[in-house]
Design a protein around this motif. Sequence first.
Motif, short mmCIF file in Angstrom:
data_model
loop_
_atom_site.label_atom_id
_atom_site.label_comp_id
_atom_site.label_asym_id
_atom_site.label_seq_id
_atom_site.Cartn_x
_atom_site.Cartn_y
_atom_site.Cartn_z
N THR A 174 17.31 8.76 -6.57
CA THR A 174 18.62 9.06 -7.16
C THR A 174 19.29 7.77 -7.60
OG1 THR A 174 18.83 10.94 -5.66
CG2 THR A 174 20.84 10.18 -6.76
N GLY A 175 19.74 7.77 -8.83
CA GLY A 175 20.41 6.60 -9.38
C GLY A 175 19.51 5.67 -10.14
N ASP A 176 18.18 5.90 -10.13
CA ASP A 176 17.26 5.03 -10.87
C ASP A 176 17.39 5.27 -12.36
OD1 ASP A 176 16.33 3.90 -8.58
OD2 ASP A 176 14.51 5.14 -8.44
N ARG A 177 17.25 4.22 -13.11
CA ARG A 177 17.24 4.28 -14.55
C ARG A 177 15.79 4.28 -15.06
NH1 ARG A 177 22.16 5.58 -16.92
NH2 ARG A 177 23.78 4.92 -15.44
N GLY A 178 15.66 4.50 -16.35
CA GLY A 178 14.33 4.52 -16.93
C GLY A 178 13.61 3.20 -16.82
N TRP A 179 14.40 2.09 -16.83
CA TRP A 179 13.78 0.78 -16.66
C TRP A 179 13.07 0.66 -15.30
CZ3 TRP A 179 13.31 -2.30 -20.68
CH2 TRP A 179 14.22 -2.22 -21.73
N ASP A 180 13.53 1.35 -14.32
CA ASP A 180 12.99 1.22 -12.96
C ASP A 180 11.70 2.01 -12.75
OD1 ASP A 180 15.21 -0.35 -12.26
OD2 ASP A 180 16.40 1.46 -11.86
N VAL A 181 11.43 2.99 -13.59
CA VAL A 181 10.27 3.87 -13.38
C VAL A 181 9.26 3.80 -14.50
CG1 VAL A 181 11.60 5.46 -11.95
CG2 VAL A 181 11.47 5.84 -14.41
N PHE A 182 9.56 3.10 -15.56
CA PHE A 182 8.65 3.05 -16.70
C PHE A 182 7.52 2.04 -16.41
CE2 PHE A 182 7.26 0.97 -20.62
CZ PHE A 182 6.84 2.06 -21.35
N SER A 183 6.29 2.42 -16.80
CA SER A 183 5.14 1.52 -16.68
C SER A 183 4.03 2.00 -17.60
CB SER A 183 4.63 1.44 -15.24
OG SER A 183 4.14 2.70 -14.82
N LEU A 184 3.06 1.14 -17.81
CA LEU A 184 1.86 1.47 -18.58
C LEU A 184 0.65 1.48 -17.65
CD1 LEU A 184 2.35 -0.70 -21.79
CD2 LEU A 184 2.90 1.71 -21.47
N GLU A 185 -0.33 2.31 -17.98
CA GLU A 185 -1.58 2.35 -17.21
C GLU A 185 -2.75 2.34 -18.16
OE1 GLU A 185 -2.12 5.83 -14.91
OE2 GLU A 185 -1.92 7.22 -16.61
N TYR A 186 -3.90 1.89 -17.62
CA TYR A 186 -5.13 1.79 -18.41
C TYR A 186 -6.20 2.62 -17.71
CZ TYR A 186 -8.55 -0.40 -21.52
OH TYR A 186 -9.50 -0.64 -22.48
N ASP A 187 -6.79 3.53 -18.46
CA ASP A 187 -7.79 4.44 -17.90
C ASP A 187 -9.16 3.77 -17.93
OD1 ASP A 187 -9.15 6.60 -16.94
OD2 ASP A 187 -9.15 7.72 -18.84
N ALA A 188 -9.61 3.30 -16.75
CA ALA A 188 -10.93 2.67 -16.61
C ALA A 188 -11.91 3.73 -16.13
CB ALA A 188 -10.88 1.51 -15.63
N ARG A 189 -12.80 4.14 -17.01
CA ARG A 189 -13.74 5.20 -16.67
C ARG A 189 -15.03 4.63 -16.11
NH1 ARG A 189 -12.55 7.19 -22.74
NH2 ARG A 189 -10.38 7.81 -22.44
N VAL A 190 -15.91 5.53 -15.67
CA VAL A 190 -17.21 5.13 -15.12
C VAL A 190 -18.01 4.43 -16.21
CG1 VAL A 190 -19.35 6.00 -14.10
CG2 VAL A 190 -17.17 7.06 -13.50
N PRO A 191 -18.65 3.33 -15.95
CA PRO A 191 -18.79 2.61 -14.66
C PRO A 191 -17.75 1.50 -14.45
CG PRO A 191 -20.32 1.66 -16.22
CD PRO A 191 -19.57 2.75 -16.97
N LEU A 192 -16.80 1.39 -15.42
CA LEU A 192 -15.82 0.31 -15.28
C LEU A 192 -14.91 0.51 -14.08
CD1 LEU A 192 -14.78 -0.15 -19.02
CD2 LEU A 192 -16.33 -1.57 -17.67
N ASN A 193 -14.75 1.77 -13.65
CA ASN A 193 -13.89 2.00 -12.48
C ASN A 193 -14.50 1.47 -11.19
OD1 ASN A 193 -15.92 3.85 -12.27
ND2 ASN A 193 -14.60 5.65 -12.19
N THR A 194 -15.77 1.02 -11.26
CA THR A 194 -16.33 0.32 -10.10
C THR A 194 -15.63 -1.02 -9.90
OG1 THR A 194 -18.49 1.37 -10.41
CG2 THR A 194 -18.44 -0.66 -9.13
N ILE A 195 -15.24 -1.64 -11.00
CA ILE A 195 -14.50 -2.90 -10.93
C ILE A 195 -13.00 -2.64 -10.92
CG2 ILE A 195 -14.08 -5.09 -12.10
CD1 ILE A 195 -16.89 -4.85 -13.28
N PHE A 196 -12.54 -1.78 -11.82
CA PHE A 196 -11.12 -1.45 -11.89
C PHE A 196 -10.85 -0.21 -11.03
CE2 PHE A 196 -12.20 -3.29 -16.12
CZ PHE A 196 -11.56 -4.51 -15.94
N THR A 197 -10.93 -0.41 -9.73
CA THR A 197 -10.71 0.69 -8.80
C THR A 197 -9.23 1.05 -8.73
OG1 THR A 197 -10.52 -0.85 -6.96
CG2 THR A 197 -12.72 -0.01 -7.46
N GLU A 198 -8.91 2.08 -7.96
CA GLU A 198 -7.52 2.49 -7.82
C GLU A 198 -6.68 1.38 -7.19
OE1 GLU A 198 -7.32 6.10 -5.68
OE2 GLU A 198 -8.36 7.30 -7.20
N SER A 199 -7.24 0.71 -6.19
CA SER A 199 -6.48 -0.38 -5.57
C SER A 199 -6.28 -1.54 -6.54
CB SER A 199 -7.20 -0.86 -4.31
OG SER A 199 -8.49 -1.36 -4.63
N VAL A 200 -7.30 -1.83 -7.34
CA VAL A 200 -7.17 -2.90 -8.33
C VAL A 200 -6.12 -2.53 -9.38
CG1 VAL A 200 -8.38 -4.09 -10.19
CG2 VAL A 200 -9.49 -3.81 -7.97
#
Length: 939
Positions: A662-688
């Motif tokens: 409550t009270g958050d603005r769009g600046w606080d929740v906006f982000s970009l993500e990159y979809d790393a598919r198999v087999p790249l997700n072996t390196i770009f795991t969820e934790s990474v």
Amino acid sequence: MEDDQRVIDLVKELVHRLLNTQSPTDSLSNRKNTNTATSTTTQYQQALKYAIRILSSRMTPSISADEAAMAESIKRQLATKGKSSDALTFADLYSKFALKTGSGSVNNKWAVLYLLKVISEDRRNHKTRSDSRVLNGYFGPALSGGLPALFENKLIENSRDFNSTFRVLSRKERIEKSLNDGLLNDNLSGSTDNVQKLRGMSDNLQKLRGVSDKYRGSNDNVGGFSDNLRGLRNRENLEQGWNGGVLMVSKDSENIRNIAYREFANFVKEENEVSEEVLVRDVLYACQGIDGKYVKFDKNVDGYVLPDLVKIPRATRTLVRTLCELGWLFRKVRGYISESMDQFSAEDVGTVGQAFCAALQDELSEYYKLLAVLEAQSMNPIPLILENASSGNYLSLRRLSVWFAEPMVKMRLMAVLVDNCKVLKGGAMAGAIHLHAQHGDPLVHDFMKRLLRRVCSPLFEMVRSWVLEGELEDIFGEFFVLGQPVKAESLWREGYGLHAAMLPSFISQSLAQRILRTGKSINFLRVCCEDRGWADAATEAAAAAGTTTRRGGLGYGETDALETLVSKAAKRIDKHLMDVMYNQYKFKEHCLAIKRYLLLGQGDFVQYLMDIVGSELSEPANTISSFKLAGLLESAIRSSNAQYDDPDILDRLRVKMLPHNTGDRGWDVFSLEYDARVPLNTIFTESVMARYLRIFNFLWKLRRVEHALIGAWKTMKPNCITSRFFTKLPQAVKLQLILTSRRCQVLWDEMNHFVTNLQCYIMFEVLEVSWSNFLNETEAAKDLDDLLAAHEKYLHSIVEKSLLGERSQTLYKSLFLLFDLILRFRSHADRLYEGIIELQARTVVPSLPSGDKIKPRRPSNDKSSEPGSWLGEGRKALTQRAGEFLRSMGQDIDAISKEYSSLFQGFISQLPVQQHIDLKFLVFRLDFTEFYRQSRESC
């Protein structure tokens, strides 16, 4: 049957002729009694029975049966006597004799040659023997070395019982007394009749040679006939030498020794209740785990024992107990094999355990063969001490101890291994057995090496299958590589690992790691990359290593070959994997895309995106549409150089809205993500990717602060309207406005200096330097582990240098407090200049002509009609309100300035004590003139 009957007929004829052959001196007197000798038939039957018993006995010569050596000996003997022509004739006859085979030929040619040689030596001995040497008694034939002879029937009739004679005359005391008194010398010198008898023996021997030559081509038994007849001559010589109760013997020390041996043999028989043959048989039974007649297994003492009631010498009892240790060890080994193969399941035993049991069973099979040979020898009677026992094929306890020396060592080793391997399986069992192979005894070393080659065969087959095929053939959990079902993205990191408990000691940790990585690479290519090129690489590796891809190509003791195979396979398969990652799946291009979009390296794209989403992100977070933001992202891509990137890369870039409060603005929740598919997700795991997201949020907020300061500068910059406005204000208000604007400009300049230098540090000294090092390490990477390590190092460097590490949490919090304070300053600056614009509009409008009046900038928001507005009041009230507003804003800006200075001083003071060296250099950028250091010291 015809051959047996023929042999019997020949023996009958031989006995008949020997009995009718007499010496020349006694031929006339004996011929008168031929019709009146009623005992001739009885003597003939006794002699025939005795001859058949000798021929059917197991007595053999004491020399080895070598036909060529015997012929060479005869030839050499003829040549040394100067009979070269006879030697050549013999050689020619022997060559014809040796070539004759098949029906009607002599099988045992060596026996015939031996008979001829003995006859020749006997003839020579008779020619050179002195008549003064009397060969009477039981030991005469043994000393003469000649062929046996059957004496006259008259002597046989007058002979007495042999056993009673030996018992009377075999006492050591009587022999010694006779020797001391000289009785034997008198008897020997005065016995002229005995000399005549010896001459008769010589004539009989000549006739016997003739008979023997006649039948020398008969069956194999004739070869040993001459030796067997010696027993008959021994008895007759004893009977012939018996004269008036006194034994006529030679004064030879060997005679005394033989008599003593006979006496000792009788003593041993009287002392032992159980014969040695029976004890030997019981020991052989015990060595097979079977109770014998006397030797039985006692569970109380856990071993084979001989009852105390059995009367045997203590030395014999100790020897039996020592030999029966082999049986106790055999029971232990056999019990382990039976228990492992019959009672336990295959999962509990495993393939290595099964191979161990099979190897032990093979060793027991060899042990069984030895026992079979010893069983056959135990059937032969043990000869007396005085008999020629050196070449006899019999088995005594002492001989058995010699036979059991090597099997005892092997059985002890097997028993020790059984005890140590009861609770082990797989690689742990192989390692435990390997420890016992480090032994200096060649026998132990060879035995353990042979055993380990069988035991380790399943383990090395698992290694071969894993390294060359990527197959984990370990259904019983014996291999030191452990696999578990996981998702495709977790296959490399979590799918396989080393099971340290199953790693044998003859495989090093580094070699095990290479084995693990090689198999993982094959599975990664097959499952994640859907590639089949690894098969060719594995075949090439096997060919380069000089091994084969088939089963059984590796074994224990070939550690160098194993290391070579693993090294070649790892090199080729890893190279193929890196080619697939770089070329087919474009790993470097994806890393660059993440740097450009998630790490905000694409400047034009980031600036345009921030411009078009700024108004949208200023709204409350719960009112923002992610679909609208996705459209704005597409617009930013099309309006920047990002539009020329690979479509596959652009398709992976998406908008992500974080969970909001409550009270958050769009600046606080906006982000970009990159979809790393198999087999790249072996390196770009969820934790990474979560760490990338954290870096993005930090950089996004830094860019937002920069964007806010730029917006504030646009509002604060001087213009002609503001300058005209200053001329219309009263002097007091004008002075207050100038002071407030100046404070605001100075504070903005300080904040801009901080943000600009911090952003330059992050973009150049952190991101670019880390990216350059990352590219160098990817070029040097030889396998996927190296690539993962390089990327981890790259990401860790960014996190640590960007104040996002665990050790920089205090700095991180201080930095975000500064960011929030800068954003608050932006809002105050906006309020200040909005008020100035309103005041300007109020003072400018009345002074302008009606046609030149400035229209309000936002008519819909015109505040002139609102109660309490500046434009709705008079000039005096306007001046008063302006002064209060500027005074209030000046106080707020002063408060922000003081808070900013305090936070900034605290932030700068913490940088030198940071462990990361690059954070220390950030101080040089922020306080290059040492202004803040001097201010801190003055305070």
